[in-house]
Design an enzyme around this catalytic site. Sequence first.
Site, PDB file in Angstrom:
ATOM      1  N   ALA A  59       8.731  -4.545  12.859  1.00 56.85           N
ATOM      2  CA  ALA A  59       8.875  -5.332  11.624  1.00 56.85           C
ATOM      3  C   ALA A  59      10.326  -5.711  11.345  1.00 56.85           C
ATOM      4  CB  ALA A  59       8.310  -4.537  10.457  1.00 56.85           C
TER       5      ALA A  59
ATOM      6  N   VAL B  76       3.740   4.027  -0.976  1.00 64.19           N
ATOM      7  CA  VAL B  76       4.122   4.704  -2.222  1.00 64.19           C
ATOM      8  C   VAL B  76       5.628   5.010  -2.242  1.00 64.19           C
ATOM      9  CG1 VAL B  76       1.807   5.640  -2.647  1.00 64.19           C
ATOM     10  CG2 VAL B  76       3.411   6.958  -1.230  1.00 64.19           C
ATOM     11  N   ASP B  77       6.334   4.545  -1.190  1.00 68.40           N
ATOM     12  CA  ASP B  77       7.793   4.742  -1.185  1.00 68.40           C
ATOM     13  C   ASP B  77       8.457   3.661  -2.037  1.00 68.40           C
ATOM     14  OD1 ASP B  77       7.549   3.365   2.084  1.00 68.40           O
ATOM     15  OD2 ASP B  77       8.537   2.344   0.420  1.00 68.40           O
TER      16      ASP B  77
ATOM     17  N   CYS C 296       3.362  18.110 -19.505  1.00 64.62           N
ATOM     18  CA  CYS C 296       3.264  16.667 -19.788  1.00 64.62           C
ATOM     19  C   CYS C 296       4.188  16.318 -20.957  1.00 64.62           C
ATOM     20  CB  CYS C 296       1.821  16.292 -20.143  1.00 64.62           C
ATOM     21  SG  CYS C 296       1.673  14.576 -20.704  1.00 64.62           S
TER      22      CYS C 296
ATOM     23  N   LEU D 244       2.967  -4.171  14.738  1.00 62.89           N
ATOM     24  CA  LEU D 244       3.481  -3.740  16.049  1.00 62.89           C
ATOM     25  C   LEU D 244       2.493  -4.148  17.140  1.00 62.89           C
ATOM     26  CD1 LEU D 244       5.945  -2.227  17.066  1.00 62.89           C
ATOM     27  CD2 LEU D 244       4.671  -0.090  16.911  1.00 62.89           C
TER      28      LEU D 244
ATOM     29  N   HIS E  20      -1.353   1.346  -4.365  1.00 67.05           N
ATOM     30  CA  HIS E  20      -1.747   2.752  -4.161  1.00 67.05           C
ATOM     31  C   HIS E  20      -0.841   3.713  -4.912  1.00 67.05           C
ATOM     32  CE1 HIS E  20      -3.944   1.646  -0.153  1.00 67.05           C
ATOM     33  NE2 HIS E  20      -4.633   1.303  -1.227  1.00 67.05           N
TER      34      HIS E  20
ATOM     35  N   GLN F 107       0.851  -1.195   0.000  1.00 72.87           N
ATOM     36  CA  GLN F 107       0.000   0.000   0.000  1.00 72.87           C
ATOM     37  C   GLN F 107       0.884   1.243   0.000  1.00 72.87           C
ATOM     38  OE1 GLN F 107      -3.629  -0.567   2.852  1.00 72.87           O
ATOM     39  NE2 GLN F 107      -1.964  -1.812   3.679  1.00 72.87           N
TER      40      GLN F 107
ATOM     41  N   THR G 225       0.217  -2.966   8.731  1.00 70.76           N
ATOM     42  CA  THR G 225      -0.944  -2.223   8.238  1.00 70.76           C
ATOM     43  C   THR G 225      -2.061  -2.266   9.279  1.00 70.76           C
ATOM     44  OG1 THR G 225      -2.578  -1.997   6.457  1.00 70.76           O
ATOM     45  CG2 THR G 225      -1.790  -4.235   6.916  1.00 70.76           C
TER      46      THR G 225
HETATM   47  C1  BV8 Z   1     -11.717   2.516  -3.348  1.00 70.73           C
HETATM   48  C2  BV8 Z   1      -1.955   6.660  -1.301  1.00 70.73           C
HETATM   49  C3  BV8 Z   1     -13.493   1.952  -4.827  1.00 70.73           C
HETATM   50  C4  BV8 Z   1      -1.788   8.115  -1.121  1.00 70.73           C
HETATM   51  C5  BV8 Z   1      -3.697   5.796   0.171  1.00 70.73           C
HETATM   52  C6  BV8 Z   1     -16.398   6.153   3.240  1.00 70.73           C
HETATM   53  C7  BV8 Z   1     -16.269   7.300   2.511  1.00 70.73           C
HETATM   54  C8  BV8 Z   1     -15.387   7.370   1.413  1.00 70.73           C
HETATM   55  C9  BV8 Z   1     -14.632   6.260   1.050  1.00 70.73           C
HETATM   56  C10 BV8 Z   1     -14.762   5.119   1.804  1.00 70.73           C
HETATM   57  C11 BV8 Z   1     -15.639   5.053   2.902  1.00 70.73           C
HETATM   58  N1  BV8 Z   1     -15.534   3.819   3.421  1.00 70.73           N
HETATM   59  C12 BV8 Z   1     -14.638   3.100   2.726  1.00 70.73           C
HETATM   60  C13 BV8 Z   1     -14.176   3.859   1.724  1.00 70.73           C
HETATM   61  C14 BV8 Z   1     -13.174   3.448   0.722  1.00 70.73           C
HETATM   62  C15 BV8 Z   1     -11.812   4.055   1.082  1.00 70.73           C
HETATM   63  C16 BV8 Z   1     -11.418   3.694   2.488  1.00 70.73           C
HETATM   64  O1  BV8 Z   1     -11.063   2.567   2.772  1.00 70.73           O
HETATM   65  N2  BV8 Z   1     -11.490   4.686   3.404  1.00 70.73           N
HETATM   66  C17 BV8 Z   1     -11.146   4.403   4.785  1.00 70.73           C
HETATM   67  C18 BV8 Z   1     -10.256   5.499   5.338  1.00 70.73           C
HETATM   68  C19 BV8 Z   1     -12.456   4.275   5.551  1.00 70.73           C
HETATM   69  N3  BV8 Z   1     -10.883   3.454   0.146  1.00 70.73           N
HETATM   70  C20 BV8 Z   1     -10.674   4.019  -1.056  1.00 70.73           C
HETATM   71  O2  BV8 Z   1     -11.165   5.070  -1.395  1.00 70.73           O
HETATM   72  C21 BV8 Z   1      -9.831   3.198  -2.012  1.00 70.73           C
HETATM   73  N4  BV8 Z   1     -10.528   3.115  -3.262  1.00 70.73           N
HETATM   74  O3  BV8 Z   1     -12.289   1.996  -2.414  1.00 70.73           O
HETATM   75  O4  BV8 Z   1     -12.216   2.563  -4.640  1.00 70.73           O
HETATM   76  C22 BV8 Z   1     -13.296   0.644  -5.498  1.00 70.73           C
HETATM   77  C23 BV8 Z   1     -12.448  -0.314  -4.927  1.00 70.73           C
HETATM   78  C24 BV8 Z   1     -12.312  -1.521  -5.564  1.00 70.73           C
HETATM   79  C25 BV8 Z   1     -12.977  -1.782  -6.746  1.00 70.73           C
HETATM   80  C26 BV8 Z   1     -13.809  -0.821  -7.329  1.00 70.73           C
HETATM   81  C27 BV8 Z   1     -13.971   0.408  -6.683  1.00 70.73           C
HETATM   82  C28 BV8 Z   1      -8.486   3.866  -2.259  1.00 70.73           C
HETATM   83  C29 BV8 Z   1      -7.694   3.883  -0.975  1.00 70.73           C
HETATM   84  C30 BV8 Z   1      -6.271   4.362  -1.271  1.00 70.73           C
HETATM   85  C31 BV8 Z   1      -6.015   5.664  -0.559  1.00 70.73           C
HETATM   86  N5  BV8 Z   1      -4.605   6.012  -0.721  1.00 70.73           N
HETATM   87  N6  BV8 Z   1      -2.414   6.081  -0.048  1.00 70.73           N
HETATM   88  C32 BV8 Z   1      -0.714   8.413  -0.130  1.00 70.73           C
HETATM   89  O5  BV8 Z   1       0.031   7.509   0.280  1.00 70.73           O
HETATM   90  O6  BV8 Z   1      -0.617   9.597   0.230  1.00 70.73           O
HETATM   91  S1  BV8 Z   1      -4.138   5.103   1.627  1.00 70.73           S
HETATM   92  C33 BV8 Z   1      -2.930   5.182   2.790  1.00 70.73           C
HETATM   93  O7  BV8 Z   1      -3.406   4.380   3.872  1.00 70.73           O
HETATM   94  C34 BV8 Z   1      -1.581   4.566   2.447  1.00 70.73           C
HETATM   95  O8  BV8 Z   1      -1.550   3.867   1.227  1.00 70.73           O
HETATM   96  C35 BV8 Z   1      -1.393   3.571   3.594  1.00 70.73           C
HETATM   97  O9  BV8 Z   1      -0.536   2.578   3.272  1.00 70.73           O
HETATM   98  C36 BV8 Z   1      -2.785   3.129   3.706  1.00 70.73           C
HETATM   99  C37 BV8 Z   1      -3.178   2.229   4.785  1.00 70.73           C
HETATM  100  O10 BV8 Z   1      -2.600   2.662   5.955  1.00 70.73           O
HETATM  101  P1  BV8 Z   1      -1.509   1.692   6.595  1.00 70.73           P
HETATM  102  O11 BV8 Z   1      -0.487   1.374   5.573  1.00 70.73           O
HETATM  103  O12 BV8 Z   1      -2.217   0.560   7.229  1.00 70.73           O
HETATM  104  O13 BV8 Z   1      -0.842   2.668   7.611  1.00 70.73           O
HETATM  105  P2  BV8 Z   1      -1.397   3.045   9.069  1.00 70.73           P
HETATM  106  O14 BV8 Z   1      -0.643   4.216   9.574  1.00 70.73           O
HETATM  107  O15 BV8 Z   1      -2.894   3.090   9.010  1.00 70.73           O
HETATM  108  O16 BV8 Z   1      -1.015   1.768   9.959  1.00 70.73           O
HETATM  109  C38 BV8 Z   1       0.340   1.485  10.213  1.00 70.73           C
HETATM  110  C39 BV8 Z   1       0.362   0.174  10.952  1.00 70.73           C
HETATM  111  O17 BV8 Z   1       1.722  -0.195  11.136  1.00 70.73           O
HETATM  112  C40 BV8 Z   1      -0.260   0.254  12.328  1.00 70.73           C
HETATM  113  O18 BV8 Z   1      -1.103  -0.880  12.519  1.00 70.73           O
HETATM  114  C41 BV8 Z   1       0.933   0.210  13.293  1.00 70.73           C
HETATM  115  O19 BV8 Z   1       0.633  -0.497  14.485  1.00 70.73           O
HETATM  116  C42 BV8 Z   1       1.937  -0.567  12.479  1.00 70.73           C
HETATM  117  N7  BV8 Z   1       3.331  -0.228  12.775  1.00 70.73           N
HETATM  118  C43 BV8 Z   1       3.845   0.982  13.105  1.00 70.73           C
HETATM  119  N8  BV8 Z   1       5.190   0.857  13.287  1.00 70.73           N
HETATM  120  C44 BV8 Z   1       5.505  -0.439  13.063  1.00 70.73           C
HETATM  121  C45 BV8 Z   1       4.332  -1.135  12.727  1.00 70.73           C
HETATM  122  N9  BV8 Z   1       4.325  -2.460  12.459  1.00 70.73           N
HETATM  123  C46 BV8 Z   1       5.509  -3.117  12.515  1.00 70.73           C
HETATM  124  N10 BV8 Z   1       6.674  -2.519  12.821  1.00 70.73           N
HETATM  125  C47 BV8 Z   1       6.713  -1.190  13.097  1.00 70.73           C
HETATM  126  N11 BV8 Z   1       7.893  -0.627  13.424  1.00 70.73           N
END
Ligand code: BV8
Length: 247
Positions: free
Chosen positions: A218, A89-90, A134, A201, A105, A87, A175
């Site tokens: 990780a 983008v790095d 472009c 984590l 993503h 997920q 994630t």
């Molecule tokens: C889609 C790119 C339709 C940009 C990202 C209500 C309203 C509107 C929309 C929605 C809704 N409900 C659901 C949706 C859909 C929406 C969604 O899910 N929203 C959520 C917020 C509710 N999703 C979308 O819109 C997606 N598109 O659904 O299209 C469709 C789909 C399929 C088929 C047809 C149609 C598009 C989503 C993509 C958004 N873009 N990123 C950018 O990077 O700037 S999302 C963004 O969040 C990143 O990609 C990131 O990777 C991703 C998920 O977050 P995580 O990676 O999990 O990161 P997070 O910080 O949350 O968690 C980190 C974890 O690591 C934690 O658990 C932590 O404990 C752990 N951790 C921390 N340190 C460590 C560790 N683990 C191990 N070791 C460590 N040291």
Amino acid sequence: MKVVVLTGAGISAESGIRTFRDANGLWEGHAVDQVATRAGFGRNPGLVNRFYNQRRRQLREVEPNAAHFALAQLEQRLGDDLLLVTQNVDDLHERAGSKRLVHMHGELLKKRCIWCEEVTLCNPEADLGPGDVCEKCGREMGMRPDVVWFGEIPYELDRIQAALETADLFAAVGTSGLVEPASRFASKARVFGARTVEINLSESARAAEFDEHLYGPASETVPEWVRRLVGDGGELKVETAYRFAMS
Ligand code: BV8
């Protein structure tokens, strides 16, 4: 043994890239709909480009960590039987040596023209701005980061679905399980008979959907998981994974 690994921001945390939802997450100071939606880009392309330019510049200051290298080692051992879906983008997985990689993503180091949809590589040394032209259609005022924003459809979902349907083992690394459709991959793989392991984590929102759980940083848990999976270079057996995962 066919394996699918999904990674999130947590795998890059120890490399110094902030996660999205931890205490001082990336979204801090920026509401999601300001910087990670098409509408936000339309309202203020300068702000959005500044948000991504700052993250692109940071790539030059960080390195892959042991977790990224361990997954590249797993690919060397499994070859086409491993699909790594990120997920993130790095570019840390690539720099650690991973090749069978899907950036569902998108990627910070790519840009897309909103007029002709052409995707090209960013100049890693330069910022993206409204004046960028472009390379294909020649128009300006239309270059955006080639990342998937909320409300946009992630990349290569068919390829990912096909891999989930044939996986023996699915692992989610770093994630929170909050963003769809990635957060549904574990339950999808399970329906098709895969064993599922969460490597994080702490417990994610989807912890109950995993057969096994490995908690800790990780950079420690992923190399250990790969070491047990790959063994001492001997024959890789599904039960090896299961036995380790059961511990
Ligand atoms: C889609 C790119 C339709 C940009 C990202 C209500 C309203 C509107 C929309 C929605 C809704 N409900 C659901 C949706 C859909 C929406 C969604 O899910 N929203 C959520 C917020 C509710 N999703 C979308 O819109 C997606 N598109 O659904 O299209 C469709 C789909 C399929 C088929 C047809 C149609 C598009 C989503 C993509 C958004 N873009 N990123 C950018 O990077 O700037 S999302 C963004 O969040 C990143 O990609 C990131 O990777 C991703 C998920 O977050 P995580 O990676 O999990 O990161 P997070 O910080 O949350 O968690 C980190 C974890 O690591 C934690 O658990 C932590 O404990 C752990 N951790 C921390 N340190 C460590 C560790 N683990 C191990 N070791 C460590 N040291």
